[in-house]
Scaffold this motif. Structure first.
Motif: not given
Length: 163
Positions: A72-90
């Motif tokens: 039952n995860p919930e994101i409760i905090e995001l911080s820092g300036e969003p940035e582009l990161v290489d991302e993939g997905c199974l």
């Protein structure tokens, strides 16, 4: 238990918002075991329950030699300036695209004993927390791409041998 087969782009479970886990029972314990077995394979940073075909809110992670899970995860905090990161997905094998992610994230949920659990991190851990929580909310990283990148990704998917 062996790792479970990963559902691929196009499977409706990947676009479905996952249900909260209401109680810890043998089914949930089995799900967590399957998630942990599935994420231990090389090259895997996280596996959401929806990726193995289970519409419940849980995921496992494997980051910097630390393997774990959260229910039952919930994101409760995001911080820092969003940035582009290489991302993939199974669930979208072979594709990698720059995706906007916050450099720090905190998720709160519970463990198999029903006790509060908080995960936080920077770098790959922050990315995994955001990526796997997105899965539980029916989102793929492709949904976060700009229009041009998404168009290119969809073309790659249509031309792939797995689609």
């Amino acid at each position: 238990m062996p790792e479970r087969q990963i559902r691929l782009f196009g499977d409706p479970v990947l676009k479905t918002v996952s249900d909260p886990i209401e109680g810890i029972d043998d089914r949930v314990r089995g799900l967590v075991c399957d998630l942990l077995d599935s994420v231990r394979l090389p090259g895997r940073a996280g596996v959401a329950a929806s990726q193995i075909g289970v519409n419940l809110r849980a995921f496992s992670y494997n980051v910097d030699d630390e393997v774990g899970y959260i229910i039952n995860p919930e994101i409760i905090e995001l911080s820092g300036e969003p940035e582009l990161v290489d991302e993939g997905c199974l669930s979208v094998p072979g594709l990698w695209y720059p995706t906007m992610r916050h450099p720090f994230a905190v998720a709160r949920g519970i463990d198999l004993d029903g006790e509060p659990l908080e995960l936080s991190g920077t770098g790959v851990m922050a990315q995994a927390l955001q990526h796997e929580t997105d899965h539980l909310n029916g989102l793929l990283y492709l949904d976060r791409l700009d229009k041009e990148s998404r168009r290119a990704a969809m073309k790659e998917i249509r031309e792939s041998d797995w689609f």
